[in-house]
Design an enzyme around this catalytic site. Structure first.
Site, PDB file in Angstrom:
ATOM      1  N   THR A 183      -9.481   5.478  10.650  1.00 12.12           N
ATOM      2  CA  THR A 183      -9.120   4.705  11.763  1.00 12.12           C
ATOM      3  C   THR A 183      -8.673   6.001  12.936  1.00 12.12           C
ATOM      4  O   THR A 183      -8.484   5.418  13.995  1.00 12.12           O
ATOM      5  CB  THR A 183      -8.335   3.686  11.675  1.00 12.12           C
ATOM      6  OG1 THR A 183      -7.222   4.127  10.979  1.00 12.12           O
ATOM      7  CG2 THR A 183      -9.007   2.560  10.989  1.00 12.12           C
ATOM      8  N   ASP A 197     -13.687  14.214  -4.383  1.00 10.99           N
ATOM      9  CA  ASP A 197     -13.884  15.441  -5.191  1.00 10.99           C
ATOM     10  C   ASP A 197     -15.093  15.266  -6.277  1.00 10.99           C
ATOM     11  O   ASP A 197     -15.891  14.669  -5.935  1.00 10.99           O
ATOM     12  CB  ASP A 197     -12.523  15.528  -6.207  1.00 10.99           C
ATOM     13  CG  ASP A 197     -12.260  16.973  -6.534  1.00 10.99           C
ATOM     14  OD1 ASP A 197     -13.162  17.800  -6.664  1.00 10.99           O
ATOM     15  OD2 ASP A 197     -10.893  17.163  -6.474  1.00 10.99           O
ATOM     16  N   LYS A 253      -7.351   8.044  -1.135  1.00  6.89           N
ATOM     17  CA  LYS A 253      -8.599   8.587  -0.772  1.00  6.89           C
ATOM     18  C   LYS A 253      -9.293   9.450  -1.795  1.00  6.89           C
ATOM     19  O   LYS A 253      -9.550  10.570  -1.428  1.00  6.89           O
ATOM     20  CB  LYS A 253      -8.446   8.768   0.539  1.00  6.89           C
ATOM     21  CG  LYS A 253      -8.054   7.673   1.590  1.00  6.89           C
ATOM     22  CD  LYS A 253      -7.877   8.050   2.997  1.00  6.89           C
ATOM     23  CE  LYS A 253      -7.445   6.938   3.859  1.00  6.89           C
ATOM     24  NZ  LYS A 253      -6.279   6.544   3.844  1.00  6.89           N
ATOM     25  N   ARG A 277       4.436  -0.464  10.092  1.00 10.67           N
ATOM     26  CA  ARG A 277       5.880  -0.551  10.801  1.00 10.67           C
ATOM     27  C   ARG A 277       6.111  -2.049  11.471  1.00 10.67           C
ATOM     28  O   ARG A 277       7.246  -2.092  11.415  1.00 10.67           O
ATOM     29  CB  ARG A 277       5.560   0.608  11.938  1.00 10.67           C
ATOM     30  CG  ARG A 277       5.424   1.982  11.574  1.00 10.67           C
ATOM     31  CD  ARG A 277       5.176   2.905  12.501  1.00 10.67           C
ATOM     32  NE  ARG A 277       4.993   4.391  12.275  1.00 10.67           N
ATOM     33  CZ  ARG A 277       3.918   4.672  12.139  1.00 10.67           C
ATOM     34  NH1 ARG A 277       2.758   4.098  12.266  1.00 10.67           N
ATOM     35  NH2 ARG A 277       3.645   5.954  11.754  1.00 10.67           N
ATOM     36  N   ASP A 284      -3.417   4.033  -1.972  1.00 12.96           N
ATOM     37  CA  ASP A 284      -4.532   4.484  -1.023  1.00 12.96           C
ATOM     38  C   ASP A 284      -4.362   6.268  -1.006  1.00 12.96           C
ATOM     39  O   ASP A 284      -3.783   6.659  -0.244  1.00 12.96           O
ATOM     40  CB  ASP A 284      -4.352   3.995   0.305  1.00 12.96           C
ATOM     41  CG  ASP A 284      -5.127   4.379   1.291  1.00 12.96           C
ATOM     42  OD1 ASP A 284      -6.331   4.816   1.170  1.00 12.96           O
ATOM     43  OD2 ASP A 284      -4.703   4.366   2.673  1.00 12.96           O
ATOM     44  N   LYS A 320       0.913  -1.260   0.101  1.00 16.10           N
ATOM     45  CA  LYS A 320       0.064  -0.053  -0.081  1.00 16.10           C
ATOM     46  C   LYS A 320       0.779   1.264  -0.020  1.00 16.10           C
ATOM     47  O   LYS A 320       1.685   1.358   0.740  1.00 16.10           O
ATOM     48  CB  LYS A 320      -1.033  -0.032   1.301  1.00 16.10           C
ATOM     49  CG  LYS A 320      -1.817   1.151   1.204  1.00 16.10           C
ATOM     50  CD  LYS A 320      -2.951   1.099   2.505  1.00 16.10           C
ATOM     51  CE  LYS A 320      -2.337   1.625   3.753  1.00 16.10           C
ATOM     52  NZ  LYS A 320      -1.639   3.118   3.759  1.00 16.10           N
TER      53      LYS A 320
END
Length: 233
Positions: free
Chosen positions: A121, A65, A62, A213, A60, A32
């Protein structure tokens, strides 16, 4: 390789991203990328990551518009052969329809999966209600938007482990569920408020898990996947 695991490549540094792909390409099913890589390096970074061994790219960004602008964005991403990309469900029916039509026009071989984002999130109930004025609970709001996404033919939705079960019950098996915020017990949640573990997310109906991570910084990726309960397939 565990094809349900999507590794989040959260760095603006191309060499670091290429190194992550080279190290993890035999362990995870996709990578991603977001604004951190695409803003400094453009969409050409997708080709660079593919050359390094990333067979599937989850873009990603998002998109949110007016319909025409989102359609143009989807078209450009599809040209690069991305596997999956995100759009905000709150962009509305016309925007989602434009995105879906553009994705389909890319042809079956290049058509990307479009997954809808509802509540990030990093947000919790207090922010949703007190600052954004949404009177529904987080779960109810996400279920409502997820059903809307299915109504307008998105391929799936994004949600944390906390909402997987009610969303899966609401949308059935029609759409895929992508779950970020996957953490090991007693580890830092960083800037995410709603997190969960891999096992419960998969048990309740998630199709893909996004892990960042914990994998990119791991000296032993196989051991880390075992700690998550994700046995390589």
């Amino acid at each position: 390789m565990n094809r349900q695991v999507i590794c989040a490549v959260d760095t603006p540094h191309l060499n670091e991203a290429l190194d992550i792909v080279s190290r993890l390409k035999s362990h995870v099913g996709a990578f991603k990328i977001g604004h951190a890589l695409t803003l400094p390096h453009g969409l050409d970074v997708i080709d660079r990551l593919k050359d390094a061994g990333a067979s599937r790219i989850f873009l990603d960004l998002k998109f949110h518009d007016i319909p025409n602008s989102v359609a143009l964005a989807v078209a450009e991403a599809a040209k690069r052969g991305v596997w999956m990309m995100t759009v905000h469900i709150s962009g509305g029916p016309a925007m989602m329809t434009a995105a879906v039509e553009e994705a389909r026009s890319a042809g079956e071989d290049l058509r990307p999966l479009l997954v809808g984002v509802s509540v990030l999130t990093s947000l919790d109930q207090r922010v949703l209600t007190d600052h954004l004025g949404v009177t529904r609970s987080v779960v109810d709001h996400m279920v409502h938007l997820s059903k809307l996404a299915m109504e307008f033919d998105l391929d799936g939705v994004v949600c944390s482990a906390e909402e997987v079960r009610p969303i899966r019950e609401a949308i059935g098996t029609r759409g895929v569920i992508v779950t970020p915020g996957i953490r090991l017990p007693n580890t830092d949640t960083h800037d995410q408020k709603r997190v969960g573990d891999a096992g419960s997310a998969l048990e309740h109906g998630a199709d893909y898990l996004v892990i960042g991570r914990a994998l990119t910084g791991s000296p032993d990726v196989e051991k880390t996947l075992e700690q998550f309960g994700l046995i390589s397939q």
